[in-house]
Scaffold this active site. Structure first.
Site, PDB file in Angstrom:
ATOM      1  N   ASP A  47       0.779  -1.252   0.000  1.00  0.00           N
ATOM      2  CA  ASP A  47       0.000   0.000   0.000  1.00  0.00           C
ATOM      3  C   ASP A  47       0.810   1.302   0.000  1.00  0.00           C
ATOM      4  O   ASP A  47       0.495   2.227   0.756  1.00  0.00           O
ATOM      5  CB  ASP A  47      -0.959   0.005   1.206  1.00  0.00           C
ATOM      6  CG  ASP A  47      -2.015  -1.091   1.142  1.00  0.00           C
ATOM      7  OD1 ASP A  47      -1.964  -1.924   0.218  1.00  0.00           O
ATOM      8  OD2 ASP A  47      -2.897  -1.132   2.026  1.00  0.00           O
ATOM      9  N   LYS A  52      -7.077  -4.826  -3.118  1.00  0.00           N
ATOM     10  CA  LYS A  52      -7.857  -5.362  -1.998  1.00  0.00           C
ATOM     11  C   LYS A  52      -8.746  -4.283  -1.416  1.00  0.00           C
ATOM     12  O   LYS A  52      -8.478  -3.094  -1.599  1.00  0.00           O
ATOM     13  CB  LYS A  52      -6.911  -5.904  -0.929  1.00  0.00           C
ATOM     14  CG  LYS A  52      -6.014  -4.831  -0.378  1.00  0.00           C
ATOM     15  CD  LYS A  52      -4.973  -5.377   0.576  1.00  0.00           C
ATOM     16  CE  LYS A  52      -4.109  -4.276   1.112  1.00  0.00           C
ATOM     17  NZ  LYS A  52      -4.838  -3.236   1.873  1.00  0.00           N
ATOM     18  N   CYS A  81      -1.958  -2.623   7.554  1.00  0.00           N
ATOM     19  CA  CYS A  81      -1.827  -3.580   6.454  1.00  0.00           C
ATOM     20  C   CYS A  81      -0.532  -4.388   6.517  1.00  0.00           C
ATOM     21  O   CYS A  81      -0.530  -5.574   6.187  1.00  0.00           O
ATOM     22  CB  CYS A  81      -2.018  -2.875   5.124  1.00  0.00           C
ATOM     23  SG  CYS A  81      -3.742  -2.332   4.940  1.00  0.00           S
TER      24      CYS A  81
HETATM   25  C1  VGL Z   1      -4.627   0.802   5.650  1.00  0.00           C
HETATM   26  C2  VGL Z   1      -6.137   1.786   7.045  1.00  0.00           C
HETATM   27  C3  VGL Z   1      -7.142   1.635   6.120  1.00  0.00           C
HETATM   28  C4  VGL Z   1      -3.220   0.366   5.401  1.00  0.00           C
HETATM   29  C5  VGL Z   1      -5.610   0.633   4.696  1.00  0.00           C
HETATM   30  O1  VGL Z   1      -2.794   0.281   4.230  1.00  0.00           O
HETATM   31  O2  VGL Z   1      -2.500   0.102   6.395  1.00  0.00           O
HETATM   32  N1  VGL Z   1      -4.896   1.378   6.824  1.00  0.00           N
HETATM   33  N2  VGL Z   1      -6.862   1.062   4.946  1.00  0.00           N
END
Ligand code: VGL
Ligand code: ZN
Length: 227
Positions: free
Chosen positions: A14, A127, A172
């Site tokens: 991410d 995702k 994540c």
């Molecule tokens: C994430 C919060 C919400 C992450 C993704 O990538 O850690 N954190 N969505």
């Protein structure tokens, strides 16, 4: 540390604009991301170096991308009285934090950081696309059962060791590392190539401790690059 690269994968988690503070790249300025993690963009340089190294040695390189539809069930904005930071029950998920809108499909915030080199990537996993279910882990959605397909991909290539870096340490990256262990991969995180949300306060330290106790190896990118 000996690494059989042909049985190893780098998972870049991410590294997207919405998780990064404002930055300039190639003369173009990008605004602060909706859910910016302190120092988020700093993970690009070490991850680029490792990704290049992995690709050159026939290791697999995977990047994940948080990819939510508008009004996703993890967004506070999806509820009339929803507040960012509230915890709610969501289907089989006991406590789902409500986040600010982030990584909406097709938005600038959902794009990868401009400085992240994706040329070495073999696979990009998206995702969080199910409107009713959040997905932190690269392997499973938050019901802990719905697969992203990553485990099947890695098994198809006889991968037995995974290295993780990216954002966010306490969400994540944490869930991906814990799932990787559960799926019996030898699992490492690059401590110099992760950054955390730290909400609730202390969650980064808690996540790092929990990963270490569970058996995740804590290494630096320089530990594998300087050889
Ligand atoms: C994430 C919060 C919400 C992450 C993704 O990538 O850690 N954190 N969505
Ligand atoms: Zn998300």
């Amino acid at each position: 540390m000996f690494i059989d690269y042909q049985k190893a994968a780098l998972i870049i988690v991410d590294v997207q604009n919405d998780f990064c503070p404002a930055y300039t790249s190639g003369g173009k300025s990008n605004p602060e991301g909706a859910l910016a993690v302190a120092g988020g963009g700093e993970v690009c340089a070490p991850l680029n170096a490792v990704a290049k190294d992995f690709a050159g040695r026939k290791g697999k390189v995977i990047a994940t991308q948080d990819w939510h539809p508008w009004k996703h069930a993890s967004f506070a904005s999806a509820y009339p009285d929803g507040k960012v930071g509230d915890f709610i029950a969501l289907g089989s998920v006991q406590s789902q934090i409500l986040w600010i809108d982030h990584c909406v499909q097709g938005s600038h915030g959902a794009r990868f950081h401009d400085d992240l080199d994706l040329d070495p990537a073999d696979l990009i996993i998206r995702k969080g696309a199910n409107p009713l279910l959040d997905s932190y882990s690269a392997f499973f959605e938050n019901d802990r059962q719905t697969t992203t397909g990553l485990d099947g991909y890695l098994k198809a290539f006889s991968i037995s060791t995974v290295f993780l870096g990216g954002l966010a340490t306490d969400y994540c990256v944490f869930y991906s590392a814990m799932d990787a262990l559960r799926l019996r991969y030898k699992t490492y995180i690059f401590t110099d190539a992760v950054r955390g949300v730290d909400y609730p306060s202390g969650s980064v330290e808690q996540a790092l401790d929990a990963m270490e106790v569970a058996g995740v190896g804590m290494i630096k990118t320089s530990d594998i690059l300087r050889r």
